[in-house]
Design an enzyme around this catalytic site. Structure first.
Site, PDB file in Angstrom:
ATOM      1  N   LYS A 116      10.897   3.014  38.757  1.00  0.00           N
ATOM      2  CA  LYS A 116       9.715   3.161  37.904  1.00  0.00           C
ATOM      3  C   LYS A 116       9.254   1.825  37.312  1.00  0.00           C
ATOM      4  CE  LYS A 116      10.467   8.004  37.320  1.00  0.00           C
ATOM      5  NZ  LYS A 116      11.762   8.323  37.981  1.00  0.00           N
TER       6      LYS A 116
HETATM    7  C1  LIG Z   1      11.903   9.313  38.795  1.00  0.00           C
HETATM    8  C2  LIG Z   1      13.021   9.210  39.755  1.00  0.00           C
HETATM    9  C3  LIG Z   1      13.040   9.977  40.931  1.00  0.00           C
HETATM   10  C4  LIG Z   1      11.971  10.981  41.258  1.00  0.00           C
HETATM   11  O1  LIG Z   1      10.744  10.350  41.531  1.00  0.00           O
HETATM   12  P1  LIG Z   1       9.392  11.198  41.516  1.00  0.00           P
HETATM   13  O2  LIG Z   1       8.303  10.196  41.663  1.00  0.00           O
HETATM   14  O3  LIG Z   1       9.351  11.896  40.195  1.00  0.00           O
HETATM   15  O4  LIG Z   1       9.485  12.154  42.646  1.00  0.00           O
HETATM   16  C5  LIG Z   1      14.088   9.769  41.815  1.00  0.00           C
HETATM   17  N1  LIG Z   1      15.075   8.904  41.554  1.00  0.00           N
HETATM   18  C6  LIG Z   1      15.097   8.165  40.420  1.00  0.00           C
HETATM   19  C7  LIG Z   1      16.239   7.240  40.182  1.00  0.00           C
HETATM   20  C8  LIG Z   1      14.066   8.296  39.490  1.00  0.00           C
HETATM   21  O5  LIG Z   1      14.102   7.548  38.378  1.00  0.00           O
END
Ligand SMILES: *Cc1c(COP(=O)(O)O)cnc(C)c1O
Length: 473
Positions: free
Chosen positions: A115
């Protein structure tokens, strides 16, 4: 640069430009913004992007979505700054795990999860637009762990932003919680909700639907419902696909999925002309998407905690964007599906639409013991330490036989193993170490407020936080 406009998936909101979409997050009709048409690059245009530094590649692709909201040079300045905070010169390096399987490491940013890639850029875009307009906003977000820390790290101490992050009390890992609650900047507030991630997400949506509150607080979102976040996640799929031979060679992707944002970005890269032939969606025991793909059963069950908490989700918000496309961009049909889902917990997707989805997507579910076994397997066979989220995607990729999928698979490695040290240690006996910048995380002071799952109480807390900062400012 032609004016890029965005429409709502539910069709009741006027089309908007990039700046408005960035600041609004969710459309007024409760829908999600989508580009009115996809910018498509020719094979020659894709080839010309091979080998560019990541900051430049990402600026070139994201600029196709920003229209005249900012110049290429401004955007390139922001991507350069954003990705300078990453600990690897490739920003998003590709690591080979097997003959066909490649991990796209998205976790070299400040909070150790993918993110950061979008949010380091988004906070800079927010600040740029708000400063230009002389405005100030309050960002509210729900997190299952990683969005919150990435948003806080990206937004802390930025003068035009207040930030309130809701997390489900006791349902994030300790590293995740501490990465949020130890940031004591005056513009940051953390609320632990006595409920699940879906409760937190519902509270955020309810605040946006409460029009007087939304206007009074100048609410903005950083959840993956914000189109700018999706746009910022497209370039890493392009970087990986280009280095594996695209546009002259087909590739597949395998993505550990919660809110469907990351996999939707890969799908958007395909709309832009990259030959991504197949999308593998990895889930933990919260497997609504796998059940949908297996048997057209899109029904929400209770959220159950797992070793991969960032995927402990039963309502994948960004699925609405794919649904909108699969329904031929019909906003009335999309709105009907979404309101049926809201009312009954079950989405009556037409069979023809479901069949379309299964041509491109396959689902894979892995429980906690399977996840630990996969982490152990990767460590033994490839000398690779994977976090539980990444392991679900590697297992999902391997579940498809080479005869069914004879092309390189880009596996989204979404978190650093040290973000989930307990699971990694249980599986391998190795305690993964935090990078140096976070080494004293367990000694830092924490600050957060615990609240029940009550909209009024949460709104009161947001108001108090935003007001205090306005008065101080
Ligand atoms: C947020 C997250 C996900 C899921 O991603 P999405 O975009 O919500 O499908 C998977 N793995 C990690 C480590 C995350 O932080």
């Amino acid at each position: 640069m032609p004016c890029m406009r965005y429409v709502s998936t539910r069709g009741e909101a006027a089309p908007r430009g990039f700046e408005d979409v960035l600041l609004a997050g969710l459309a007024e009709d409760g829908g999600l913004f989508m580009p009115e048409s996809w910018p498509v690059l020719s094979p020659d245009e894709w080839r010309a992007l091979r080998g560019l530094p990541y900051a430049e590649l990402s600026a070139r692709l994201i600029h196709r979505f920003t229209g005249d909201a900012l110049t290429f040079d401004e955007l390139h300045g922001f991507t350069t700054e954003a990705y300078a905070s990453f600990r690897h010169p490739a920003v998003v390096p590709l690591v080979q795990l097997g003959p066909r399987d490649f991990a796209l490491e998205l976790f070299h940013g400040p909070t150790l999860a993918f993110k950061d890639v979008a949010l380091q850029l988004l906070a800079r875009l927010f600040d740029h637009v708000l400063t230009k307009r002389g405005e100030r906003i309050t960002i509210v977000g729900a997190t299952s762990g990683d969005t919150g820390s990435a948003a806080i790290e990206a937004c802390r101490d930025r003068p035009s932003l207040d930030l309130v992050i809701l997390h489900p009390q006791g349902r994030t890992s300790e590293v995740q919680r501490r990465q949020m609650t130890t940031v004591l900047s005056p513009n940051v507030a953390n609320i632990a909700i006595q409920g699940s991630f879906d409760d937190c997400q519902d509270l955020v949506k309810a605040m946006f639907v409460d029009a007087p509150f939304r206007t009074e607080m100048r609410l903005a979102a950083v959840n993956s419902i914000n189109w700018a976040r999706i746009a910022a996640q497209i370039p890493y799929y392009a970087a990986a696909a280009l280095s594996l031979g695209a546009p002259d060679r087909e590739v597949a992707v395998s993505v550990p999925t919660g809110n469907f944002g990351n996999v939707l970005a890969a799908w958007a890269a395909k709309q832009m002309g990259l030959p991504i032939k197949h999308f593998i969606i990895g889930s933990n025991r919260n497997d609504i998407l796998s059940r949908f793909l297996a048997s057209n059963d899109m029904s929400a069950r209770g959220v159950e905690p797992s070793l991969s908490p960032s995927m402990d989700i039963q309502v994948s918000s960004n699925f609405e964007r794919l649904l909108f496309e699969l329904l031929g961009r019909d906003p009335v049909a999309t709105a009907q599906q979404m309101s049926a889902f809201r009312a009954t917990g079950r989405m009556p997707v037409p069979d023809a639409t479901w069949r379309e989805a299964t041509k491109l997507f396959s689902g894979f579910t892995l429980d906690d013991p399977g996840t630990l076994a996969e982490i152990a397997h990767l460590h033994r066979d490839a000398g690779y330490l994977a976090d539980p989220h990444t392991a679900i995607a590697t297992a999902a990729a391997r579940a498809l036989a080479p005869s069914d999928l004879h092309m390189p698979v880009i596996i989204a490695a979404t978190a650093h193993p040290a973000k989930f040290p307990d699971a990694v240690q249980r599986a391998t006996g190795i305690h993964p170490r935090l990078p140096l910048a976070l080494a004293d995380l367990y000694e830092r002071e924490e600050r957060f407020t615990v609240l029940p799952n009550e909209l009024r109480e949460v709104e009161a807390q947001v108001r108090a936080h935003a007001r205090r900062n306005t008065v101080e400012a």
